[in-house]
Design a protein around this motif. Structure first.
Motif, PDB file in Angstrom:
ATOM      1  N   ARG A  17       0.857  -1.170   0.000  1.00 36.65           N
ATOM      2  CA  ARG A  17       0.000   0.000   0.000  1.00 36.65           C
ATOM      3  C   ARG A  17       0.898   1.225   0.000  1.00 36.65           C
ATOM      4  NH1 ARG A  17      -1.944  -1.492   4.742  1.00 36.65           N
ATOM      5  NH2 ARG A  17      -2.617  -3.591   4.284  1.00 36.65           N
ATOM      6  N   THR A  18       0.787   2.076  -0.984  1.00 35.02           N
ATOM      7  CA  THR A  18       1.592   3.292  -1.005  1.00 35.02           C
ATOM      8  C   THR A  18       0.678   4.470  -1.271  1.00 35.02           C
ATOM      9  OG1 THR A  18       1.987   3.253  -3.377  1.00 35.02           O
ATOM     10  CG2 THR A  18       3.533   2.029  -2.039  1.00 35.02           C
ATOM     11  N   GLN A  19       1.255   5.648  -1.198  1.00 35.70           N
ATOM     12  CA  GLN A  19       0.450   6.851  -1.429  1.00 35.70           C
ATOM     13  C   GLN A  19      -0.112   6.886  -2.843  1.00 35.70           C
ATOM     14  OE1 GLN A  19       2.768  10.263  -0.440  1.00 35.70           O
ATOM     15  NE2 GLN A  19       2.085  10.200   1.693  1.00 35.70           N
ATOM     16  N   GLN A  20       0.619   6.290  -3.771  1.00 37.32           N
ATOM     17  CA  GLN A  20       0.164   6.338  -5.155  1.00 37.32           C
ATOM     18  C   GLN A  20      -0.827   5.217  -5.466  1.00 37.32           C
ATOM     19  OE1 GLN A  20       3.751   6.508  -4.607  1.00 37.32           O
ATOM     20  NE2 GLN A  20       3.473   8.722  -4.518  1.00 37.32           N
ATOM     21  N   GLY A  21      -1.101   4.353  -4.511  1.00 40.87           N
ATOM     22  CA  GLY A  21      -1.995   3.237  -4.754  1.00 40.87           C
ATOM     23  C   GLY A  21      -1.308   1.928  -4.435  1.00 40.87           C
ATOM     24  N   ILE A  22      -1.856   0.860  -4.979  1.00 41.77           N
ATOM     25  CA  ILE A  22      -1.301  -0.457  -4.680  1.00 41.77           C
ATOM     26  C   ILE A  22      -0.136  -0.747  -5.613  1.00 41.77           C
ATOM     27  CG2 ILE A  22      -1.798  -2.923  -4.606  1.00 41.77           C
ATOM     28  CD1 ILE A  22      -3.365  -1.529  -2.537  1.00 41.77           C
ATOM     29  N   LEU A  23       1.029  -1.056  -5.025  1.00 40.79           N
ATOM     30  CA  LEU A  23       2.193  -1.387  -5.827  1.00 40.79           C
ATOM     31  C   LEU A  23       2.353  -2.904  -5.850  1.00 40.79           C
ATOM     32  CD1 LEU A  23       5.410   0.423  -6.190  1.00 40.79           C
ATOM     33  CD2 LEU A  23       5.664  -1.887  -5.345  1.00 40.79           C
ATOM     34  N   LYS A  24       2.264  -3.470  -7.036  1.00 40.73           N
ATOM     35  CA  LYS A  24       2.336  -4.929  -7.145  1.00 40.73           C
ATOM     36  C   LYS A  24       3.785  -5.335  -7.333  1.00 40.73           C
ATOM     37  CE  LYS A  24      -2.318  -5.425  -8.934  1.00 40.73           C
ATOM     38  NZ  LYS A  24      -2.744  -4.101  -9.440  1.00 40.73           N
ATOM     39  N   ALA A  25       4.442  -5.617  -6.221  1.00 42.22           N
ATOM     40  CA  ALA A  25       5.882  -5.871  -6.280  1.00 42.22           C
ATOM     41  C   ALA A  25       6.186  -7.267  -6.806  1.00 42.22           C
ATOM     42  CB  ALA A  25       6.500  -5.678  -4.905  1.00 42.22           C
ATOM     43  N   PRO A 297      16.534  -0.410 -24.042  1.00 42.30           N
ATOM     44  CA  PRO A 297      15.999   0.946 -24.019  1.00 42.30           C
ATOM     45  C   PRO A 297      14.986   1.099 -22.887  1.00 42.30           C
ATOM     46  CG  PRO A 297      14.989  -0.323 -25.782  1.00 42.30           C
ATOM     47  CD  PRO A 297      16.028  -1.210 -25.156  1.00 42.30           C
ATOM     48  N   GLY A 298      14.724   2.334 -22.524  1.00 37.02           N
ATOM     49  CA  GLY A 298      13.669   2.616 -21.542  1.00 37.02           C
ATOM     50  C   GLY A 298      14.031   2.205 -20.135  1.00 37.02           C
ATOM     51  N   THR A 299      13.034   2.202 -19.276  1.00 36.58           N
ATOM     52  CA  THR A 299      13.233   1.888 -17.870  1.00 36.58           C
ATOM     53  C   THR A 299      12.219   0.822 -17.454  1.00 36.58           C
ATOM     54  OG1 THR A 299      11.820   3.767 -17.436  1.00 36.58           O
ATOM     55  CG2 THR A 299      14.167   4.100 -17.128  1.00 36.58           C
ATOM     56  N   PRO A 300      12.461   0.160 -16.319  1.00 36.01           N
ATOM     57  CA  PRO A 300      11.492  -0.846 -15.863  1.00 36.01           C
ATOM     58  C   PRO A 300      10.112  -0.218 -15.636  1.00 36.01           C
ATOM     59  CG  PRO A 300      13.508  -0.997 -14.610  1.00 36.01           C
ATOM     60  CD  PRO A 300      13.634   0.226 -15.451  1.00 36.01           C
ATOM     61  N   PRO A 301       9.042  -0.986 -15.784  1.00 36.45           N
ATOM     62  CA  PRO A 301       7.698  -0.417 -15.674  1.00 36.45           C
ATOM     63  C   PRO A 301       7.371   0.024 -14.247  1.00 36.45           C
ATOM     64  CG  PRO A 301       7.582  -2.788 -15.854  1.00 36.45           C
ATOM     65  CD  PRO A 301       9.012  -2.427 -16.067  1.00 36.45           C
ATOM     66  N   ASP A 302       6.442   0.958 -14.155  1.00 35.07           N
ATOM     67  CA  ASP A 302       5.938   1.401 -12.863  1.00 35.07           C
ATOM     68  C   ASP A 302       5.002   0.325 -12.341  1.00 35.07           C
ATOM     69  OD1 ASP A 302       4.777   2.556 -10.736  1.00 35.07           O
ATOM     70  OD2 ASP A 302       4.088   4.357 -11.772  1.00 35.07           O
ATOM     71  N   MET A 303       5.354  -0.268 -11.216  1.00 37.28           N
ATOM     72  CA  MET A 303       4.582  -1.426 -10.765  1.00 37.28           C
ATOM     73  C   MET A 303       3.260  -1.045 -10.089  1.00 37.28           C
ATOM     74  SD  MET A 303       6.159  -3.711 -12.118  1.00 37.28           S
ATOM     75  CE  MET A 303       5.282  -5.139 -11.520  1.00 37.28           C
ATOM     76  N   HIS A 304       2.963   0.258 -10.020  1.00 34.33           N
ATOM     77  CA  HIS A 304       1.610   0.622  -9.619  1.00 34.33           C
ATOM     78  C   HIS A 304       0.624   0.248 -10.719  1.00 34.33           C
ATOM     79  CE1 HIS A 304       3.744   3.467  -6.874  1.00 34.33           C
ATOM     80  NE2 HIS A 304       2.843   2.953  -6.062  1.00 34.33           N
ATOM     81  N   PHE A 305       1.111   0.315 -11.958  1.00 41.44           N
ATOM     82  CA  PHE A 305       0.279  -0.034 -13.102  1.00 41.44           C
ATOM     83  C   PHE A 305       1.021  -1.059 -13.954  1.00 41.44           C
ATOM     84  CE2 PHE A 305       0.077   4.502 -12.088  1.00 41.44           C
ATOM     85  CZ  PHE A 305      -1.203   4.575 -11.587  1.00 41.44           C
ATOM     86  N   PRO A 306       1.087  -2.301 -13.482  1.00 38.14           N
ATOM     87  CA  PRO A 306       1.852  -3.287 -14.250  1.00 38.14           C
ATOM     88  C   PRO A 306       1.262  -3.440 -15.650  1.00 38.14           C
ATOM     89  CG  PRO A 306       0.592  -4.331 -12.503  1.00 38.14           C
ATOM     90  CD  PRO A 306       0.477  -2.865 -12.295  1.00 38.14           C
ATOM     91  N   PRO A 307       2.118  -3.539 -16.657  1.00 41.77           N
ATOM     92  CA  PRO A 307       1.629  -3.620 -18.025  1.00 41.77           C
ATOM     93  C   PRO A 307       0.855  -4.903 -18.289  1.00 41.77           C
ATOM     94  CG  PRO A 307       3.989  -3.955 -17.935  1.00 41.77           C
ATOM     95  CD  PRO A 307       3.571  -3.581 -16.568  1.00 41.77           C
ATOM     96  N   VAL A 308      -0.049  -4.830 -19.250  1.00 39.95           N
ATOM     97  CA  VAL A 308      -0.779  -6.024 -19.674  1.00 39.95           C
ATOM     98  C   VAL A 308       0.172  -6.870 -20.518  1.00 39.95           C
ATOM     99  CG1 VAL A 308      -2.875  -6.816 -20.839  1.00 39.95           C
ATOM    100  CG2 VAL A 308      -2.796  -4.553 -19.778  1.00 39.95           C
ATOM    101  N   GLY A 309      -0.047  -8.178 -20.476  1.00 38.96           N
ATOM    102  CA  GLY A 309       0.783  -9.053 -21.298  1.00 38.96           C
ATOM    103  C   GLY A 309       2.175  -9.194 -20.712  1.00 38.96           C
ATOM    104  N   ASP A 310       3.157  -9.361 -21.580  1.00 41.51           N
ATOM    105  CA  ASP A 310       4.535  -9.529 -21.140  1.00 41.51           C
ATOM    106  C   ASP A 310       5.071  -8.175 -20.676  1.00 41.51           C
ATOM    107  OD1 ASP A 310       7.143 -10.057 -20.725  1.00 41.51           O
ATOM    108  OD2 ASP A 310       7.543 -10.943 -22.686  1.00 41.51           O
ATOM    109  N   ALA A 311       5.485  -8.095 -19.405  1.00 36.06           N
ATOM    110  CA  ALA A 311       5.909  -6.808 -18.857  1.00 36.06           C
ATOM    111  C   ALA A 311       7.128  -6.253 -19.587  1.00 36.06           C
ATOM    112  CB  ALA A 311       6.215  -6.965 -17.371  1.00 36.06           C
ATOM    113  N   PHE A 312       7.899  -7.126 -20.189  1.00 41.68           N
ATOM    114  CA  PHE A 312       9.133  -6.678 -20.829  1.00 41.68           C
ATOM    115  C   PHE A 312       8.893  -6.192 -22.263  1.00 41.68           C
ATOM    116  CE2 PHE A 312      13.359  -7.723 -22.823  1.00 41.68           C
ATOM    117  CZ  PHE A 312      14.034  -6.664 -22.224  1.00 41.68           C
TER     118      PHE A 312
END
Lengths: 373, 429
Positions: A17-25, A297-312
């Protein structure tokens, strides 16, 4: 498999639980740990590798949510814990009586496991030692608190431990404070504390990241030696693939809270299949590298909003359309080697690993074959 | 190498003093380090933490006042330390005092008594308080007797004032010369005029991209600061330059109006690089620019630095502890150990023929992502005592083969030369 399973993580999911919402670690991690083996968990920061290990030893932060899954610990030999499990009514593993789910037991029972059965070494030896307490007391504390040894017996045993982890002149060092130790020596003390009560599982959370190359090599040798001597099962968490190659028997590559590929160390290093593993392997130069590095390229995804499908997929130049829509299942490559990427599907286009990586692997294999002759 | 020397570091020393009285301590972080960096090359500086590699970088860019030595950039002295002149002045003063004694019999006699007392004190065990008191008492008595004698017989102890003045004048001249040197160095050291203009050509990027960016400044302010200090007034031109440099380091112009905390580690390091590049430096000092970054981001930053180096023709002093990164990046590498450079060579040369035992130990400790290699790896530990330097056998920095320097005693030089021949023969056969 003949080997004795000691720990089995099944579909573990942990959120915060974080201020930004639920972080799915951690989003559904499964692996087994066998007796006497070293399992390396590799991933970048924020991938959930530390959270997984903290869940195993039961020191998750207060804002964590156990979102699902279990961590089964076999042959705990802790009676009251077993009873606690029965009381909890966890029937899933009731065939084997000596199995407990570490996610279910309460703190009072966990207390008996922590240190005596499962132990942990942390990344920064300065912050994991108490700066105003003499080193000897910090080691023997565990002994008289947990084993009920007398102070004299605890001291004798601490001195033996200090000797075992390679601290010269333990009699003198026993009465010194952590600041009087160098980084490598401090980490040895931390290891001594972790081993004080003969734990069978040792979790090493980036134990050498804060150390120099030469000291790092010494500490790794020490962990390896102690593992052999005590037949420990080690979970080794790191982002340094060189260290993984040195330490582990099996490797699990974790990205955005999910394991993307796991296999024996040879399989991961010589026949990697997941694009993220490729990227990790080719991201760092080795001493023969001349060509341009293959950077992700890019950075790891924000785990508050994990991407649909393959995260990578968003960072993956080999990504297929399906990667953005549906999560890939594990494809079996051998009895021990699995990878979660759609590229292994029978309908997928044939994609090879980047040439710079395959060249490097060939070079390594050739060198090995030449030396073997 | 035909390239011209861009940076010359000569006998650079950086000592840090701490404590007072008996707690006084001098840490020799950098102790007599010399190297040259040629135009357009990447010069790697490796060593374990605490060996002085960061301090060397910081002394060059004058974040510290060097204790001794000189730093030249493009042939112009931009910094250095005056210790050598101070030492010389102290030496001269002592010499002058000794020379003056010859013409002052009273002082000569005094000096003799003092020396005798000191000599006997040195023989006595320092815990033997009564004996020490005895010697001191005897000394005081003798001095008093001498004083009385001088008073009663002034002619015998008369000074030769003429000769004394000559000696004084002679030494004062030499001391003035040293003081002039110090003054010259100080003018070169001061961040004014020529030095200031030259220093603009050296910029630095730091290890920690979080603490090296001011959290209260926007990216534009951070990057433009160098330009503004340089006297640029036109807002339009500054904006243009900032946007351009942001594109060069792989960020977007709209990022200019955000604050550092809105960026990830890799992006912050790019901001740090942009800040260094905005004033178009010739030499970039990169102090462990990737150690604080994540694996996947490290490769991005390495590639960026490499591209910039090739496109802009930058010269880079690359400071790091990770040997495989340094090898990948550098043309020449210097290995540092406790304030000294122990080995300096072309990067391929260094890896093919590591000579100094410390270099060997460092090389043997690199973990490689290759399980077969790792399982058979032999690690050497380095023990400085293993050299067994006898008295009068001080190691020197010697060129063993072309461009390959190593810190070794004459005996070791012979051995190293043999080692190289042996290794070459093995490779050939």
């Amino acid at each position: 498999m003949e080997r004795e399973k000691i720990l089995s993580v099944q579909d573990l999911a942990i959120s915060f639980r974080t201020q930004q919402g639920i972080l799915k670690a951690v989003r559904g991690v499964s692996f087994d740990l066998y007796k006497g083996e070293t399992l390396a968990i590799v991933g970048e920061s924020g991938s959930g590798k530390s959270v997984t290990s903290r869940a195993i030893i039961g020191i998750l932060a207060g804002n964590s949510i156990h979102a699902g899954g279990s961590i089964y610990y076999y042959n705990s030999g802790v009676k009251s814990v077993k009873q606690a499990k029965m009381a909890d009514g966890d029937m899933s593993q009731s065939k084997n009586e000596d199995v407990i789910d570490l996610m279910q037991i309460d703190e009072e029972h966990f207390h008996r496991l922590r240190g005596t059965k499962i132990s942990m070494i942390f990344q920064d030896p300065m912050s994991s030692l108490n700066p105003i307490m003499k080193v000897g007391k910090q080691i023997s504390e565990a002994l008289y608190l947990k084993l009920g040894l007398s102070k004299e017996a605890a001291k004798a045993r601490s001195l033996k431990l200090m000797e075992e982890v390679g601290i010269p002149d333990p009699e003198k060092r026993y009465y010194q404070y952590p600041f009087q130790f160098s980084g490598g020596m401090r980490q040895r003390i931390v290891i001594a504390i972790a081993l004080a009560n003969d734990a069978e599982i040792l979790i090493c959370d980036e134990p050498t990241t804060a150390l120099d190359v030469t000291i790092q090599a010494q500490i790794l040798e020490l962990i390896n030696r102690i593992k052999e001597e005590r037949n420990l099962s080690v979970i080794f968490i790191t982002h340094d693939l060189g260290v993984v190659a040195n330490m582990s028997d099996r490797v699990a590559v974790i990205y955005a809270g999910k394991i993307v590929e796991y296999g024996t160390v040879d399989e991961i290093f010589y026949t990697p299949k997941h694009p993220y593993t490729w990227a990790l392997l080719s991201a760092m130069p080795d001493i023969d590298s001349k060509e341009k590095l293959f950077a992700i390229p890019g950075t790891p995804p924000d785990m508050h909003f994990p991407p649909v499908g393959d995260a990578f997929a968003p960072r993956n130049k080999y990504a297929l359309q399906i990667d953005f829509e549906e999560e890939p299942p594990f494809f079996k490559l051998s009895d021990t080697h699995y990878a979660a990427t759609w590229l292994l599907h029978e309908f997928a286009p044939k994609v090879e690993m980047p040439s710079s990586l395959s060249e490097r692997i060939n070079r390594n294999l050739k060198r090995f074959n030449r030396e073997a002759k | 190498m035909e390239n011209k020397k861009l940076l010359e570091v000569k006998h650079l020393k950086q000592h840090f003093k701490s404590g007072r009285g008996k707690n006084k301590m001098v840490v020799k972080a950098v102790d007599d380090v010399s190297f040259d960096i040629y135009d357009g090359e990447v010069f790697g500086l490796v060593g374990e933490s605490g060996c002085g590699k960061t301090t060397t970088g910081r002394s060059i860019i004058k974040l510290y006042d060097a204790t001794d030595g000189e730093v030249y950039f493009d042939g112009k002295r931009i910094g250095g330390g005056p210790q050598i002149f101070f030492d010389r002045i102290a030496e001269l003063k002592e010499e002058a005092r000794m020379a003056a004694l010859e013409f002052d019999p009273a002082k000569l006699a005094q000096e003799k008594i003092k020396n005798e007392a000191n000599a006997s004190l040195a023989k006595i065990d320092s815990s033997d308080k009564t004996k020490i008191a005895e010697v001191k008492k005897a000394k005081a008595e003798k001095l008093a007797a001498l004083k009385a004698e001088v008073k009663s017989n002034p002619e015998k102890f008369a000074k030769n004032t003429e000769e004394l003045a000559k000696v004084k004048a002679k030494y004062n001249e030499e001391i003035a010369e040293q003081k002039k040197q110090i003054h010259l160095l100080k003018t070169d050291n001061a961040l004014k005029g020529d030095t200031l203009r030259t220093m603009k050509n050296i910029q630095m990027i730091f290890q920690d991209p979080i603490s090296s960016l001011n959290p209260r400044m926007t990216v534009r302010e951070i990057i433009a600061e160098g330009l503004i200090i340089d006297g640029e007034k036109s807002k339009k031109l500054i904006d243009e330059k900032v946007f351009n440099i942001l594109k060069i380091v792989g960020l977007l112009p709209e990022h200019a109006f955000r604050y550092p905390h809105e960026f990830s580690g890799g992006q912050r390091q790019r901001i740090g690089i942009a800040r260094a590049l905005i004033v178009e430096p010739q030499l970039l000092i990169a102090d462990e620019p990737i150690s604080a970054l994540d694996v996947s981001i490290q490769a991005q930053v390495i590639n960026l630095l490499k591209n910039l180096q090739e496109e802009l023709g930058l010269t880079i002093l690359f400071i790091a502890h990770d040997l495989s990164v340094v090898k990948y990046f550098s043309d020449r590498i210097a290995v540092m150990y406790y304030g000294h450079i122990v080995e300096l060579a072309g990067s391929d040369q260094l890896f093919a023929h590591p000579l100094h035992p410390y270099t060997k130990s460092l090389l043997s400790a690199i973990p490689l992502p290759d399980p077969h290699y790792e399982k058979t790896r032999q690690r050497f530990a380095y023990d400085p005592r293993s050299h067994g330097y006898g008295p009068g056998e001080m190691p020197e920095f010697v060129e063993i083969e072309a461009g390959h320097f190593v810190l070794a005693s004459p005996k070791e030089v012979e051995q190293y030369k043999k080692d190289i021949l042996l290794k070459d023969n093995i490779v050939k056969s």
